[in-house]
Design a protein around this motif. Structure first.
Motif, short mmCIF file in Angstrom:
data_model
loop_
_atom_site.label_atom_id
_atom_site.label_comp_id
_atom_site.label_asym_id
_atom_site.label_seq_id
_atom_site.Cartn_x
_atom_site.Cartn_y
_atom_site.Cartn_z
N TYR A 168 0.83 -1.21 0.00
CA TYR A 168 0.00 0.00 0.00
C TYR A 168 0.87 1.26 0.00
O TYR A 168 0.60 2.22 -0.73
N ASP A 171 2.55 1.86 -3.32
CA ASP A 171 1.63 2.05 -4.45
C ASP A 171 1.76 3.49 -4.98
O ASP A 171 1.91 4.44 -4.21
N PHE A 174 -0.25 6.20 -3.29
CA PHE A 174 -0.16 6.39 -1.85
C PHE A 174 -0.22 7.88 -1.48
O PHE A 174 -0.95 8.27 -0.56
N GLU A 244 -3.54 -3.54 -9.42
CA GLU A 244 -3.77 -4.47 -8.31
C GLU A 244 -4.25 -5.82 -8.83
O GLU A 244 -3.81 -6.87 -8.39
#
Length: 676
Positions: A168, A171, A174, A244
Motif C-alpha cells: 500500500y 503504491d 499512496f 492491483e
C-alpha cells in the motif's frame, strides 16, 4: 471534529457466521482503548471487518453508488451456506455507533437485512437515530452526511493490514491517498467544495447569460478543467485498480504453476522451452525439406543424366572452339592473310619446283595448311552442327551445374534424411512429454485455469496500456486548458470592471485557495512534527530520521536520516514500513484531533521483538480512543498479551466449531479464561 466509536456489531447468517453473533464494545475506561479479537486463520476475523464496513456503507463498500446486480451477487455469495441448507434464506448485519457532531453525541443504529427469494436477493435497510427510525428523505440526508463525515476512503486509510501495508505504501497512489485523508481529516476539502459551488453558481443560466463573453469563456474553461480533473482521477483510479488486479492474477498464475509442478506437471517455463525447441526443430526440418526439394528439383535430374550433361558441356565447348575457328578463318583467311602474302610477293619472288611463278598457289596452300593446323582437335567440322548457341552467362551456369553434378556423391542427401529422422524423433518425444501432462485430468484442469488466468492477465495489461494512453491525452488536454485559462483570465482582467458577480466569485475563489494553502502548510507542519516524534521513538535504530517533509501540493514525502541523506520509502524494510505507516496514521489523527476507530490487522506479523515492545509501550496507549486489533495466537502470544492486557477494554476469541458449523465467540483471548 470527527469522533466516531463503534458500540455493537451483530452478524447474522453472514459469511462464516451462522446464526446470531453479537459483539458489544464498551467505552474507553482509563487506559483501556483496545478491543482485542483473537482467532486462528479462517475463524472469521476478515468477515468481522467486512461486516463493519458493509453495514455502514452498503453498496459503497464495493464502490457502487446504489444497489445493483454485482452488489447483490456479492451478498448472495455471503449468505451462510448452513443457514440456507436448513431453509433460512435471510442474513443481516446490525451496527451501533456514536458520532460526536457539533459537540452533540448522536447514537445511530443501521440494520441491513437481505432476503433470498427465488434466487434473487432483496435488501432492507433501516437507520435509527436514537430511538427514531429515519424516513426516506432523512435516510438520504444521513448517507450524504456519512459520505461527507467519514468517506469510505478515509475508513480504508485507517484500516491497517500488516500483510499488505508495504504494498500500500509503495503504491503510486499512496501520496494521493495521504492527501485525501489529510484534506478530509482537517476539513480542508470543504474549500474545494465551496469553489465547486461557486463554479456551479456561475454556470447557472441566469448568471451565465449576464457574464461578458470573456467571463463566459473563462467560466466554461473552469468547468472543463473540473471535468478533466475528474476524468484524470477516474483514469488514475482505474489504472491503480487494474494494477492491483494484475498483481493478483500474477500471484494466481504463480500459485497454479506451483500446483501444476507439485502434481507432476512441467512448469510453464519448461513448456515454453519445449515448445520453443519444437518450433526450432520444425523450422530446421522445414529448411532441410526445402533443400531436399531443391536438390530433387534442380540437381538430381542432372545427376541421373550426368553423361548427357557432360555431352552438353562438351558440345558447348566444341561450339565455342568451332565458332572461334570460323571467326579466325573468316577474318584471316578471306582478306588479311592473302593480302599480307600478296604484298610479300613484291619483295620475294615465289616459284614452284619448276621455277614457274607460284604466288597464287602458295597463298592457297598456306591458307589451307594454316587452317588445317588451327582446326579444333576432335571435331569433325564437316559434320559438326551448332545446336545451343548459348550466351556467356548460360555457358557459365552450365559449367557450374556440371561441377555440382560432378561433386555430388549422395552423402549430403543421406545426411539430410538422417537429420530429418533425428528431428522427427525429438519432436515426437517433446510433444509426448507435453501431451503426457495434458492427458492427466487434474493437470488438464490446472492448465485450463492457468490459460484462463494468463488470458485475464494479458487482457488487464492491454487495458492498463489503453488507460495509460488515455491518461497521457487527458493530462495533455488539462494542461492546454490551464494555458487557455490563464489567457482568458488576462482578457477578463483587461475587460473587467470591479464589483460584478463574476469578479466577486473570482476574488472569493482566490481567497479560498490562498486560505486553503495557508491551512495546508500549517497543519502539514504539525503532522510532520508528530510523525518524526512517533517514528523515531518506535524505531529500534533510535534517531533514525532527522527530517520529514510533505510537499503541500503533491504530498510527496521527503525523509532525511541523521546524516541528512535521503531515505526512500522503498528502502525501508517490511517492519520499518509498518512503523512508518502507523506513525503517519497517529500523526494525522493527533494533529487533526479526530477520533476514528483504528483497525489493526496482523499488527505484529513482521515486527521484531524490540519494535513490538515499542509499539505496546509507546503507540497503542495513545493511538486512539478505540483500537480494534485482530490477531492470531502466534502473532500476539502470551508474553505480548500480558503486555497489552492493561490497555484491553474488551476481548473476544473467535473459534470455528466444526461440529456445529458456527463461530464460537467467547469474551477472552487465547490465554485468558472466561470470566463468569
Amino acid at each position: 471534529m470527527k469522533n466516531m466509536q463503534i458500540n455493537k456489531l451483530v452478524i447474522n447468517n453472514f459469511g462464516i457466521y451462522y446464526g446470531r453473533n453479537e459483539f458489544s464494545f464498551g467505552s474507553k475506561k482509563g487506559r483501556s482503548n483496545i478491543i482485542l479479537i483473537g482467532g486462528e486463520n479462517g475463524s472469521g476475523k476478515t468477515t468481522f471487518l467486512s461486516a463493519i464496513k458493509l453495514a455502514i456503507y452498503g453498496p459503497l463498500f464495493l464502490g457502487y453508488k446504489s444497489v445493483n446486480t454485482k452488489y447483490m451477487d456479492y451478498i448472495k455469495d455471503k449468505i451462510n451456506l448452513y443457514a440456507l441448507a436448513e431453509g433460512t434464506n435471510e442474513a443481516s448485519i446490525e451496527i451501533q455507533f456514536t458520532i460526536r457532531n457539533h459537540g452533540e453525541t448522536e447514537h445511530y443504529k443501521i440494520i441491513r437485512q437481505w432476503k433470498l427469494i427465488n434466487e434473487s436477493v432483496k435488501e432492507y435497510a433501516q437507520i435509527f437515530k436514537g430511538d427514531l427510525i429515519l424516513n426516506e428523505r432523512e435516510t438520504e440526508e444521513f448517507y450524504h452526511f456519512l459520505r461527507r463525515y467519514l468517506p469510505p476512503s478515509l475508513f480504508d486509510f485507517f484500516f491497517f493490514d500488516g500483510e499488505k501495508v508495504q504494498q500500500y505504501v509503495l503504491d503510486p497512489r499512496f501520496e494521493s491517498n495521504v492527501k485525501e485523508a489529510f484534506m478530509t481529516l482537517f476539513n480542508l476539502d470543504l474549500f474545494d467544495i465551496l469553489k465547486e459551488d461557486l463554479l456551479k453558481y456561475l454556470k447557472q443560466e441566469n448568471v451565465f447569460a449576464n457574464l461578458t463573453e470573456e467571463q463566459r469563456q473563462y467560466t466554461q474553461i473552469e468547468h472543463d478543467l473540473r471535468n478533466q480533473e475528474n476524468v484524470i482521477n477516474r483514469l488514475e483510479t482505474r489504472i491503480a485498480e487494474l494494477k492491483e488486479k494484475l498483481k493478483d492474477t500474477q500471484v494466481k498464475i504463480q500459485e497454479l504453476e506451483r500446483e501444476f509442478s507439485n502434481q507432476g506437471g512441467i512448469m510453464a517455463r519448461e513448456r515454453e522451452e519445449l515448445n520453443n525447441k519444437i518450433f526450432a526443430m520444425e523450422q530446421e526440418k522445414k529448411q532441410i525439406s526445402e533443400k531436399i526439394k531443391e536438390i530433387a528439383a534442380n540437381l538430381l535430374p542432372f545427376v541421373i543424366t550426368q553423361k548427357l550433361v557432360q555431352k552438353v558441356v562438351i558440345q558447348i565447348e566444341n561450339e565455342e572452339r568451332v565458332q572461334r575457328y570460323k571467326t579466325l578463318k573468316e577474318e584471316l583467311g578471306n582478306e588479311t592473310l592473302p593480302h599480307v602474302l600478296k604484298s610479300l610477293s613484291h619483295k620475294f619472288h615465289i616459284t614452284d619446283q619448276s621455277g614457274n611463278e607460284a604466288t597464287s598457289s602458295f597463298i592457297t596452300e598456306i591458307n589451307k595448311r594454316l587452317f588445317d593446323l588451327l582446326k579444333p582437335i576432335g571435331v569433325n567440322l564437316d559434320k559438326f552442327k551448332i545446336i545451343h548457341e548459348m550466351t556467356k552467362e548460360q555457358k557459365h551456369a552450365m559449367h557450374e551445374l556440371f561441377k555440382q553434378v560432378q561433386k555430388f556423391n549422395g552423402k549430403e542427401i543421406n545426411n539430410y534424411f538422417a537429420r530429418m529422422d533425428q528431428l522427427t524423433n525429438e519432436i515426437y518425444n517433446a510433444k509426448k512429454q507435453i501431451e503426457h501432462n495434458l492427458k492427466d485430468d487434474v493437470l488438464k484442469d490446472i492448465v485450463n485455469r492457468l490459460n484462463e488466468q494468463t488470458r485475464i492477465h494479458e487482457q488487464i495489461k492491454y487495458e492498463i496500456e489503453a488507460n495509460e494512453a488515455k491518461l497521457v491525452e487527458a493530462r495533455k488536454f488539462y494542461n492546454e486548458l490551464m494555458v487557455q485559462k490563464e489567457k482568458a483570465a488576462k482578457r477578463v482582467y483587461q475587460a473587467q470592471k470591479d464589483g460584478n458577480i463574476f469578479e466577486l466569485c473570482q476574488k472569493l475563489n482566490r481567497v479560498l485557495s490562498k486560505y486553503q494553502e495557508i491551512q495546508i502548510n500549517k497543519y502539514l507542519g504539525t503532522v510532520e512534527t508528530y510523525f518524526l516524534q512517533m517514528f523515531n521513538s518506535l524505531m529500534r535504530k533510535g534517531q533514525f530520521l532527522n527530517s520529514f517533509k510533505i510537499d503541500p501540493y503533491t504530498f510527496e514525502l521527503t525523509m532525511l536520516n541523521h546524516a541528512n541523506s535521503p531515505v526512500f520509502k522503498h528502502s525501508l524494510s517490511a517492519g520499518e514500513t509498518q512503523i512508518f505507516f502507523l506513525s503517519l496514521l497517529w500523526a494525522l489523527l493527533k494533529a487533526s484531533k479526530q477520533q476514528i476507530p483504528l483497525v489493526l490487522d496482523t499488527l505484529f506479523g513482521r515486527l521484531d521483538h524490540t519494535h513490538k515492545e515499542n509499539l505496546i509501550k509507546k503507540y497503542l496507549p495513545v493511538a486512539g480512543e478505540q483500537i480494534i486489533i485482530l490477531s492470531t495466537n502466534t502473532e500476539i502470544d502470551e508474553h505480548y498479551y500480558n503486555k497489552i492486557k492493561p490497555y484491553i477494554q474488551q476481548e473476544f476469541l473467535l473459534s470455528f466449531n466444526r461440529d456445529t458449523n458456527r463461530v464460537d465467540i467467547s469474551n477472552n483471548y487465547f490465554f485468558q479464561k472466561v470470566m463468569n
